[in-house]
Write a protein that holds these residues in place. Structure first.
Motif, mmCIF file in Angstrom:
data_model
loop_
_atom_site.group_PDB
_atom_site.id
_atom_site.type_symbol
_atom_site.label_atom_id
_atom_site.label_comp_id
_atom_site.label_asym_id
_atom_site.label_seq_id
_atom_site.Cartn_x
_atom_site.Cartn_y
_atom_site.Cartn_z
ATOM 1 N N ALA A 103 0.840 -1.188 0.000
ATOM 2 C CA ALA A 103 0.000 0.000 0.000
ATOM 3 C C ALA A 103 0.880 1.245 0.000
ATOM 4 O O ALA A 103 1.209 1.786 1.032
ATOM 5 C CB ALA A 103 -0.912 0.000 1.208
ATOM 6 N N GLN A 106 0.824 4.829 2.049
ATOM 7 C CA GLN A 106 0.335 4.603 3.407
ATOM 8 C C GLN A 106 1.515 4.527 4.363
ATOM 9 O O GLN A 106 1.359 4.354 5.543
ATOM 10 C CB GLN A 106 -0.435 3.282 3.477
ATOM 11 N N GLY A 290 -9.334 -0.408 3.516
ATOM 12 C CA GLY A 290 -8.190 0.481 3.286
ATOM 13 C C GLY A 290 -7.977 1.455 4.435
ATOM 14 O O GLY A 290 -6.942 2.094 4.533
ATOM 15 N N ARG A 369 -4.462 -2.128 9.493
ATOM 16 C CA ARG A 369 -4.983 -1.587 8.241
ATOM 17 C C ARG A 369 -5.965 -2.585 7.676
ATOM 18 O O ARG A 369 -5.679 -3.787 7.623
ATOM 19 C CB ARG A 369 -3.840 -1.356 7.258
#
Ligand SMILES: C[S@@+](CC[C@H](N)C(=O)[O-])C[C@H]1O[C@@H](n2cnc3c(N)ncnc32)[C@H](O)[C@@H]1O
Lengths: 372, 269
Positions: A103, A106, A290, A369
């Motif tokens: 990700a 992030q 997400g 997450r």
């Protein structure tokens, strides 16, 4: 007799100490005496700077020798660019095998620490106390005194511009206030099941934040049972803070009033891990896919920290089909080791452990997450 | 003993004359070296007023009579110049009283050399302090003698402070009189005792015994807590770093100061 006369045989603070000696003595081993003496001695505070106040607090505090710990970081301790995450594997417990996070964006880097959240502390070993904050001409106070380590879960939540944020157990509001200081939240939902405590929370917000930022479009204060959140509002929030009720180790050692170790509250205390797991699970459900969730406590207890995370992650997957990733916070906490003492090598999450030279915490935090 | 008494008589007449007549000669006769005699002469001539200097010889005589040699006499007078002006009968009374309290020849000599101030304490004050140790703290006669020998400064301590220290160690630490004497407790200030004890206690290494005198953990002996320097205390007993202990002492100082201000001090009844 003089020394023993008026004390009850086993006041709750004594029961708490006996309990901690038994559990943390084993858990922390040789470190326990240093943590113990720190817990039993005067704690340190941090002054969460209030960006909305016009008081000259920042300059005043700096003149006293305070520094903003968020910017006073270890140069060598920058997080590595390729951040690694601990991934939840199939099976009973959380696997600690490392896997690169896919990700992008992030990742936590010092640049993504909110530039507006400031928390001032006196240096290591300095025991100077803060004076109470003063109101500016509009009546807004210059800073909020809280355990500086409590700011870490808020920073770790890494709120971005326009985010929809839920603070599930928010009263009395220190962390909500820290989140608001980031000045980028789109909508903040603050909740606490206790009505009297949400009343206090509102007072706190009104002493620090201008009215125009507390409108219905920006903020909602509620008093729901947080465990029910998954039924109310699912898959909604970009960020969720789950700062659960716990054995509040420091408080339990110092105050006999309202102490969770008093005999009559034994049942409630035993049920804490269950309640905590339910709250975390509700927070997970409230987050959008997400989205990110930070779980935090102010106890050293493994049963209330790691085990709760494991249980909630397991239950999210098994019962709700939600897959989660444990985000490695070590690069993040590493930056702040000048200010705090962190427990070395926890399998899941990070923990600030009290020490006389840096008497903050205990604060446990774990970031999750949502992958699905 | 006989010879010193005669020395005393021989010298008592010049002492009645003005101090200017205290010549180097007399000091040399007493066994001081040239430099020592000059030094002494110097000091004595600087003493204010005849009354101060007039007791010099009787003091010196009394000190020699205790078996002290010239250089230790000089050293202790340096430490405690007040002794030059103590009147002879009082000095003798005080010495006799200490003997009565059990300090034998060797002991009294060592005590005076180590803590010459003991001879400036009026007999009445000594009696009060000894009475206090016997009656309020229940030390035996022999223990009181040991205390005087090891910690003579106890005689000049404020009795309230002394009682507080005793009670702290007795009740809070659960230590009996014998241990107190053995560890030379009264050599240490209340703060030193409290710092070390509360540090250990908060680290979980010391417990107040219950009514039956029992503890869950094995407490370290008072002697091993007090009779070592700070480093040894930290590495061997407290198992802590110097930084921690330093912060701790500052925190305690503030905590106690605030308690006192609130009037939270334990009252003696
Ligand atoms: C550790 S405190 C939160 C502190 C707060 N986040 C701060 O930083 O000021 C935990 C809070 O959880 C609340 N609480 C307890 N049970 C709850 C529940 N079932 N749902 C929501 N809040 C709950 C308590 O009233 C308490 O205010």
């Amino acid at each position: 007799e003089k020394w023993a006369a008026t004390r009850a045989k086993y006041p709750p603070t004594t029961l708490a100490l006996q309990h901690f000696d038994a559990t943390y003595g084993v858990q922390l081993g040789q470190q326990w005496p240093s943590v113990r003496v720190a817990l039993l001695s005067e704690r340190k505070y941090g002054a969460l700077f209030n960006n909305f106040s016009h008081d000259a607090a920042l300059a005043d505090l700096e003149a006293l020798g305070c520094r903003d710990f968020i910017r006073d970081i270890d140069a060598e301790a920058q997080p590595c660019p390729e951040q690694e995450s601990k991934v939840v594997a199939e099976g009973e417990s959380i696997c600690v095998s490392m896997k690169k996070s896919d990700a992008d964006g992030q990742q936590l880097s010092p640049l993504q620490l909110s530039p507006h959240i400031k928390c001032l502390v006196f240096p290591r070993g300095d025991i100077t106390r803060f004076k109470p904050a003063k109101p500016d001409m509009l009546g807004l106070l210059g800073y909020y005194l809280m355990d500086a380590a409590s700011v870490l879960p808020c920073l770790a939540l890494n709120v971005q511009e326009g985010h929809n944020v839920l603070d599930l157990c928010a009263a009395p509001g220190g962390k909500s206030l820290a989140l608001l200081q980031s000045q980028c939240i789109g909508f903040l939902c603050v909740n606490d099941s206790s009505v009297s405590r949400t009343t206090r929370l509102k007072k706190v917000l009104h002493s620090y934040v201008p009215k125009q930022l507390l409108t219905d479009e920006k903020l909602r204060v509620t008093s729901f049972d947080g465990t029910k959140w998954g039924e109310i509002e699912r898959n909604t929030f970009d960020r969720v803070l789950v700062d659960v009720p716990c054995t509040t180790d420091r408080h339990s050692l110092m105050e006999d009033d309202n102490n969770i170790f008093s005999k009559i509250r034994t049942g409630e205390r035993r049920k804490l891990p269950q309640l905590q797991a339910e709250l975390l699970l509700a927070g997970i459900q409230a987050a959008c896919p997400g989205g990110e969730i930070v779980y935090s406590t102010c106890t050293l207890s493994q049963n209330q920290n790691m085990s709760v995370v494991e249980q909630a992650v397991h239950s999210a997957r098994e019962n709700h089909g939600i897959h989660l990733q444990v985000v490695d916070l070590q690069p993040f906490t590493h930056m702040f080791r000048k200010t705090f003492n962190f427990a070395p090598d926890l399998p899941v999450g990070e923990m600030v452990i009290p020490h006389l030279t840096a008497n903050f915490g205990p604060i446990y935090m774990c970031k999750l997450r949502r992958l699905t | 003993l006989c010879s010193s008494t005669s020395l005393h008589h021989e010298l008592s007449s010049p002492s009645k004359k003005p101090d200017t007549e205290l010549s180097l000669r007399i000091f040399l006769d007493m066994g001081f070296t040239d430099t020592q005699a000059e030094q002494l002469h110097d000091t004595v001539s600087k003493l204010r007023g005849g009354s101060a200097a007039k007791h010099v010889l009787s003091t010196l005589t009394a000190l020699f009579a205790l078996g002290l040699n010239p250089s230790s006499v000089l050293k202790l007078l340096d430490k405690c110049p007040e002794l030059y002006s103590v009147k002879e009968p009082q000095l003798q009374q005080r010495i006799d009283n200490l003997r009565k309290l059990g300090l034998g020849e060797g002991s009294i000599q060592r005590v005076v050399a180590y803590y010459p101030q003991i001879l400036t304490v009026p007999v009445k004050t000594v009696k009060t302090a000894v009475g206090f140790l016997r009656e309020k703290c229940l030390f035996t006669v022999q223990q009181v003698t040991d205390i005087l020998r090891d910690s003579p400064a106890v005689l000049t301590e404020n009795l309230g402070q002394l009682e507080y220290k005793f009670q702290y160690v007795y009740f809070r630490m659960g230590v009996k009189q014998g241990e107190m004497v053995k560890s030379r407790l009264f050599r240490f200030t209340l703060d030193e005792v409290r710092h070390r004890h509360s540090f250990l206690e908060r680290r979980g290494l010391y417990q107040t015994p219950d009514k039956k005198g029992q503890t869950v953990i094995l407490n370290p002996k008072l002697d091993s807590i007090l009779s070592v320097d700070q480093n040894t205390f930290l590495t061997d007993v407290a198992l802590a770093s110097a930084e921690e202990y330093d912060v701790f002492k500052r925190l305690m100082a503030r905590e106690w100061h605030e308690q006192e201000q609130e009037g939270g001090r334990i009252e003696a009844d």
